[in-house]
Design a protein around this motif. Structure first.
Motif, PDB file in Angstrom:
ATOM      1  N   LEU A 163       0.832  -1.205   0.000  1.00 47.06           N
ATOM      2  CA  LEU A 163       0.000   0.000   0.000  1.00 47.06           C
ATOM      3  C   LEU A 163       0.868   1.257   0.000  1.00 47.06           C
ATOM      4  CD1 LEU A 163      -2.770  -1.058   2.551  1.00 47.06           C
ATOM      5  CD2 LEU A 163      -3.089  -0.686   0.097  1.00 47.06           C
ATOM      6  N   LEU A 164       1.936   1.238   0.782  1.00 45.83           N
ATOM      7  CA  LEU A 164       2.826   2.399   0.834  1.00 45.83           C
ATOM      8  C   LEU A 164       3.502   2.642  -0.514  1.00 45.83           C
ATOM      9  CD1 LEU A 164       4.487   1.863   4.339  1.00 45.83           C
ATOM     10  CD2 LEU A 164       2.763   3.563   3.726  1.00 45.83           C
ATOM     11  N   ARG A 165       3.810   1.568  -1.224  1.00 45.15           N
ATOM     12  CA  ARG A 165       4.463   1.716  -2.531  1.00 45.15           C
ATOM     13  C   ARG A 165       3.518   2.301  -3.580  1.00 45.15           C
ATOM     14  NH1 ARG A 165       6.188  -3.812  -1.307  1.00 45.15           N
ATOM     15  NH2 ARG A 165       8.294  -3.775  -0.437  1.00 45.15           N
ATOM     16  N   THR A 166       2.220   2.068  -3.403  1.00 46.92           N
ATOM     17  CA  THR A 166       1.252   2.507  -4.416  1.00 46.92           C
ATOM     18  C   THR A 166       0.456   3.735  -3.991  1.00 46.92           C
ATOM     19  OG1 THR A 166      -0.400   0.938  -3.533  1.00 46.92           O
ATOM     20  CG2 THR A 166       1.007   0.164  -5.328  1.00 46.92           C
ATOM     21  N   LYS A 167       0.761   4.296  -2.853  1.00 46.75           N
ATOM     22  CA  LYS A 167       0.016   5.472  -2.389  1.00 46.75           C
ATOM     23  C   LYS A 167       0.297   6.666  -3.296  1.00 46.75           C
ATOM     24  CE  LYS A 167       3.371   7.553   0.774  1.00 46.75           C
ATOM     25  NZ  LYS A 167       3.430   8.816   0.020  1.00 46.75           N
ATOM     26  N   PRO A 168      -0.609   7.647  -3.343  1.00 49.97           N
ATOM     27  CA  PRO A 168      -0.348   8.854  -4.126  1.00 49.97           C
ATOM     28  C   PRO A 168       0.956   9.504  -3.691  1.00 49.97           C
ATOM     29  CG  PRO A 168      -2.650   8.770  -3.448  1.00 49.97           C
ATOM     30  CD  PRO A 168      -1.959   7.638  -2.739  1.00 49.97           C
ATOM     31  N   SER A 169       1.755   9.909  -4.637  1.00 52.80           N
ATOM     32  CA  SER A 169       3.093  10.428  -4.333  1.00 52.80           C
ATOM     33  C   SER A 169       3.060  11.725  -3.529  1.00 52.80           C
ATOM     34  CB  SER A 169       3.872  10.652  -5.633  1.00 52.80           C
ATOM     35  OG  SER A 169       3.178  11.563  -6.476  1.00 52.80           O
ATOM     36  N   ASP A 170       1.947  12.455  -3.602  1.00 53.44           N
ATOM     37  CA  ASP A 170       1.873  13.728  -2.896  1.00 53.44           C
ATOM     38  C   ASP A 170       1.283  13.588  -1.493  1.00 53.44           C
ATOM     39  OD1 ASP A 170      -0.650  13.045  -3.798  1.00 53.44           O
ATOM     40  OD2 ASP A 170      -1.244  15.096  -4.284  1.00 53.44           O
ATOM     41  N   GLU A 171       1.050  12.354  -1.052  1.00 49.28           N
ATOM     42  CA  GLU A 171       0.465  12.148   0.271  1.00 49.28           C
ATOM     43  C   GLU A 171       1.502  11.622   1.255  1.00 49.28           C
ATOM     44  OE1 GLU A 171      -4.180  11.163  -0.986  1.00 49.28           O
ATOM     45  OE2 GLU A 171      -3.060   9.754   0.262  1.00 49.28           O
ATOM     46  N   LYS A 172       1.319  12.024   2.505  1.00 47.05           N
ATOM     47  CA  LYS A 172       2.186  11.571   3.595  1.00 47.05           C
ATOM     48  C   LYS A 172       1.368  10.636   4.493  1.00 47.05           C
ATOM     49  CE  LYS A 172       3.133  14.605   6.766  1.00 47.05           C
ATOM     50  NZ  LYS A 172       3.724  15.767   7.472  1.00 47.05           N
ATOM     51  N   TRP A 173       1.786   9.395   4.571  1.00 45.83           N
ATOM     52  CA  TRP A 173       1.065   8.398   5.364  1.00 45.83           C
ATOM     53  C   TRP A 173       1.814   8.083   6.644  1.00 45.83           C
ATOM     54  CZ3 TRP A 173      -1.437   3.988   2.003  1.00 45.83           C
ATOM     55  CH2 TRP A 173      -2.314   4.571   1.064  1.00 45.83           C
ATOM     56  N   ALA A 174       1.052   7.698   7.652  1.00 49.56           N
ATOM     57  CA  ALA A 174       1.625   7.303   8.933  1.00 49.56           C
ATOM     58  C   ALA A 174       1.158   5.889   9.272  1.00 49.56           C
ATOM     59  CB  ALA A 174       1.194   8.279  10.034  1.00 49.56           C
ATOM     60  N   VAL A 175       2.008   5.141   9.973  1.00 51.19           N
ATOM     61  CA  VAL A 175       1.679   3.768  10.350  1.00 51.19           C
ATOM     62  C   VAL A 175       2.011   3.557  11.821  1.00 51.19           C
ATOM     63  CG1 VAL A 175       2.002   1.322   9.852  1.00 51.19           C
ATOM     64  CG2 VAL A 175       2.279   3.008   8.008  1.00 51.19           C
ATOM     65  N   LEU A 176       1.030   3.081  12.572  1.00 52.32           N
ATOM     66  CA  LEU A 176       1.251   2.665  13.958  1.00 52.32           C
ATOM     67  C   LEU A 176       1.324   1.145  13.973  1.00 52.32           C
ATOM     68  CD1 LEU A 176       1.385   3.637  16.971  1.00 52.32           C
ATOM     69  CD2 LEU A 176      -1.031   3.021  17.107  1.00 52.32           C
ATOM     70  N   VAL A 177       2.454   0.616  14.441  1.00 52.87           N
ATOM     71  CA  VAL A 177       2.701  -0.822  14.420  1.00 52.87           C
ATOM     72  C   VAL A 177       2.737  -1.349  15.842  1.00 52.87           C
ATOM     73  CG1 VAL A 177       4.264  -2.642  13.672  1.00 52.87           C
ATOM     74  CG2 VAL A 177       4.064  -0.559  12.325  1.00 52.87           C
ATOM     75  N   ASN A 178       1.964  -2.383  16.097  1.00 51.14           N
ATOM     76  CA  ASN A 178       1.956  -3.049  17.400  1.00 51.14           C
ATOM     77  C   ASN A 178       2.393  -4.494  17.205  1.00 51.14           C
ATOM     78  OD1 ASN A 178      -0.599  -4.444  19.483  1.00 51.14           O
ATOM     79  ND2 ASN A 178       1.392  -3.760  20.147  1.00 51.14           N
ATOM     80  N   GLU A 179       3.401  -4.921  17.960  1.00 48.12           N
ATOM     81  CA  GLU A 179       3.886  -6.291  17.833  1.00 48.12           C
ATOM     82  C   GLU A 179       3.809  -7.006  19.173  1.00 48.12           C
ATOM     83  OE1 GLU A 179       7.222  -7.059  15.114  1.00 48.12           O
ATOM     84  OE2 GLU A 179       7.523  -4.901  15.065  1.00 48.12           O
ATOM     85  N   PHE A 180       3.544  -8.309  19.121  1.00 44.75           N
ATOM     86  CA  PHE A 180       3.469  -9.112  20.328  1.00 44.75           C
ATOM     87  C   PHE A 180       4.826  -9.182  21.023  1.00 44.75           C
ATOM     88  CE2 PHE A 180       3.723 -13.339  22.406  1.00 44.75           C
ATOM     89  CZ  PHE A 180       2.759 -13.146  23.379  1.00 44.75           C
ATOM     90  N   GLY A 181       5.884  -9.282  20.237  1.00 45.51           N
ATOM     91  CA  GLY A 181       7.222  -9.361  20.803  1.00 45.51           C
ATOM     92  C   GLY A 181       7.714  -8.004  21.275  1.00 45.51           C
ATOM     93  N   GLU A 182       8.807  -8.018  22.011  1.00 47.70           N
ATOM     94  CA  GLU A 182       9.368  -6.802  22.578  1.00 47.70           C
ATOM     95  C   GLU A 182      10.337  -6.101  21.629  1.00 47.70           C
ATOM     96  OE1 GLU A 182       8.692  -5.474  25.478  1.00 47.70           O
ATOM     97  OE2 GLU A 182       7.614  -7.036  26.565  1.00 47.70           O
ATOM     98  N   ILE A 183      10.716  -6.767  20.541  1.00 48.43           N
ATOM     99  CA  ILE A 183      11.673  -6.183  19.598  1.00 48.43           C
ATOM    100  C   ILE A 183      10.904  -5.683  18.380  1.00 48.43           C
ATOM    101  CG2 ILE A 183      13.733  -6.586  18.198  1.00 48.43           C
ATOM    102  CD1 ILE A 183      14.325  -7.004  21.101  1.00 48.43           C
ATOM    103  N   GLY A 184      10.924  -4.362  18.123  1.00 46.53           N
ATOM    104  CA  GLY A 184      10.184  -3.831  16.979  1.00 46.53           C
ATOM    105  C   GLY A 184      10.866  -4.188  15.670  1.00 46.53           C
ATOM    106  N   ILE A 185      10.146  -4.880  14.788  1.00 44.24           N
ATOM    107  CA  ILE A 185      10.731  -5.298  13.509  1.00 44.24           C
ATOM    108  C   ILE A 185       9.951  -4.742  12.324  1.00 44.24           C
ATOM    109  CG2 ILE A 185      11.203  -7.308  12.042  1.00 44.24           C
ATOM    110  CD1 ILE A 185      12.108  -8.797  14.435  1.00 44.24           C
ATOM    111  N   ASP A 186       8.624  -4.774  12.391  1.00 44.43           N
ATOM    112  CA  ASP A 186       7.818  -4.319  11.260  1.00 44.43           C
ATOM    113  C   ASP A 186       8.109  -2.867  10.907  1.00 44.43           C
ATOM    114  OD1 ASP A 186       6.711  -6.784  11.160  1.00 44.43           O
ATOM    115  OD2 ASP A 186       4.765  -6.230  11.982  1.00 44.43           O
ATOM    116  N   GLY A 187       8.292  -2.030  11.919  1.00 40.24           N
ATOM    117  CA  GLY A 187       8.565  -0.624  11.653  1.00 40.24           C
ATOM    118  C   GLY A 187       9.843  -0.421  10.869  1.00 40.24           C
ATOM    119  N   ALA A 188      10.830  -1.273  11.136  1.00 42.82           N
ATOM    120  CA  ALA A 188      12.094  -1.177  10.399  1.00 42.82           C
ATOM    121  C   ALA A 188      11.882  -1.460   8.927  1.00 42.82           C
ATOM    122  CB  ALA A 188      13.102  -2.159  10.993  1.00 42.82           C
TER     123      ALA A 188
END
Length: 328
Positions: free
Chosen positions: A25-50
């Motif tokens: 979705l981020l790759r295909t979003k309109p180029s002039d838009e700024k998107w934000a993502v809140l990521v919640n993971e079960f584990g204690e090490i954040g990986i998806d955000g990276a």
């Protein structure tokens, strides 16, 4: 803020492809838009955000448990920080073990009513899981699908005819009916589903939070400069997780790490790792290892495993430490 931010919850059980779908979705979003993502993971090490940071999105991570537990202070802090940057759209990815109804209750509360325009909740499902008793008897699995107005059957390229029939039969049997459903492969979600309006079901009392012993106020942490690595564990809802954060100065042998992940029997493995070939994201689901090269430099390696059985974490740590070339 002068306008509400269109917001979608993208939910689904472990290994169904949520992160891959959001990346698409981020790759295909309109180029002039700024998107934000809140990521919640079960584990204690954040990986998806990276993984998502390479796509230029505003990222905030809430690691350390299901979002029904962190739907208080950490989730609100994360959402507020992202809203302050005035994004054109907000995507929220709860953990695969989360309870989406509680997240919905928070986003539709008076606190966020002036700022968030909550659209349809999107649930991803692997059609193969709809014929597996392990999944269809899991309350979280059913809650996620039940809370969504849009159902996406992902990984259709790995399904057989019976799996497709199971998905179509499941969708047909739903009451109330789902607004939209589609079969896709590799998380290729159509961009237009983000603008589907949500149904307004019976009110969910945000005070009826589902609590676990692992809930913490701020579970995020940093690696001390004097530490070569750090390990964090978590458990709840019948699952165990263990994650490691390794200093950016250490590089793993790519081939050795790939072989290790291929041999491990954990239900879910995610990693973003510095290797002798560069930085790579590893994703293991249902025994299949997928690898994607990343352009990150000077990045701390992150490895996370989740399984319904307690695994020999210390033995695994000894192997990882050796692969990283750390002398203890």
């Amino acid at each position: 803020m002068t306008a509400k931010v269109p917001t979608n919850i993208i939910t689904g059980f472990l290994g169904v492809g949520k992160t891959t779908s959001i990346l698409n979705l981020l790759r295909t979003k309109p180029s002039d838009e700024k998107w934000a993502v809140l990521v919640n993971e079960f584990g204690e090490i954040g990986i998806d955000g990276a993984m998502m940071s390479e796509q230029g999105a505003l990222i905030k991570e809430v690691p350390g448990g299901c979002m029904c537990c962190t739907a208080g202070v950490p989730m609100s802090v994360g959402i507020n920080a992202l809203l302050r940057q005035k994004p054109d759209r907000l995507l929220i990815e709860p953990t695969g073990l989360g309870h989406p109804k509680q997240v919905i209750a928070t986003l539709t509360s008076e606190q966020y009513l002036p700022y968030v325009d909550l659209k349809a909740t999107i649930a991803l499902v692997d059609p193969r899981n709809l014929r597996n008793e392990k999944y269809i008897s899991n309350q979280n699995f059913n809650d996620q699908l039940g809370s969504a107005e849009v159902i996406i059957g992902n990984k259709v390229d790995e399904c057989d005819v019976d799996d497709i029939d199971a998905f179509n039969d499941w969708v047909t049997d739903q009451s109330p009916s789902k607004i939209f459903h589609k079969l896709v492969s590799r998380g290729q979600l159509p961009l237009e589903i983000l603008d589907i309006e949500r149904l307004v079901p019976e009110q969910v009392d945000a005070r009826d939070a589902h609590h676990h012993h692992h809930a913490e106020m701020e579970p995020q942490f940093e690696l001390d400069p004097k530490q070569p690595y750090v390990r964090r564990e978590n458990q709840g809802q019948g699952y165990f997780s263990c994650g490691w954060l390794f200093g950016a100065e250490f590089a793993f042998g790519f081939d050795e790490l790939f072989s290790l992940f291929s041999d491990l029997k954990a239900e879910r493995i995610k990693a973003v790792v510095n290797t002798d070939r560069g930085c790579y994201a590893f994703n293991v689901s249902q025994g299949v290892v997928s690898v994607n090269e990343m352009s990150l430099e000077g990045f701390e390696s992150r490895i996370e495993l989740i399984d319904s059985q307690l695994m020999p974490w210390q033995q695994l740590e000894d192997i990882l430490v050796k692969l990283a070339g750390i002398n203890r």
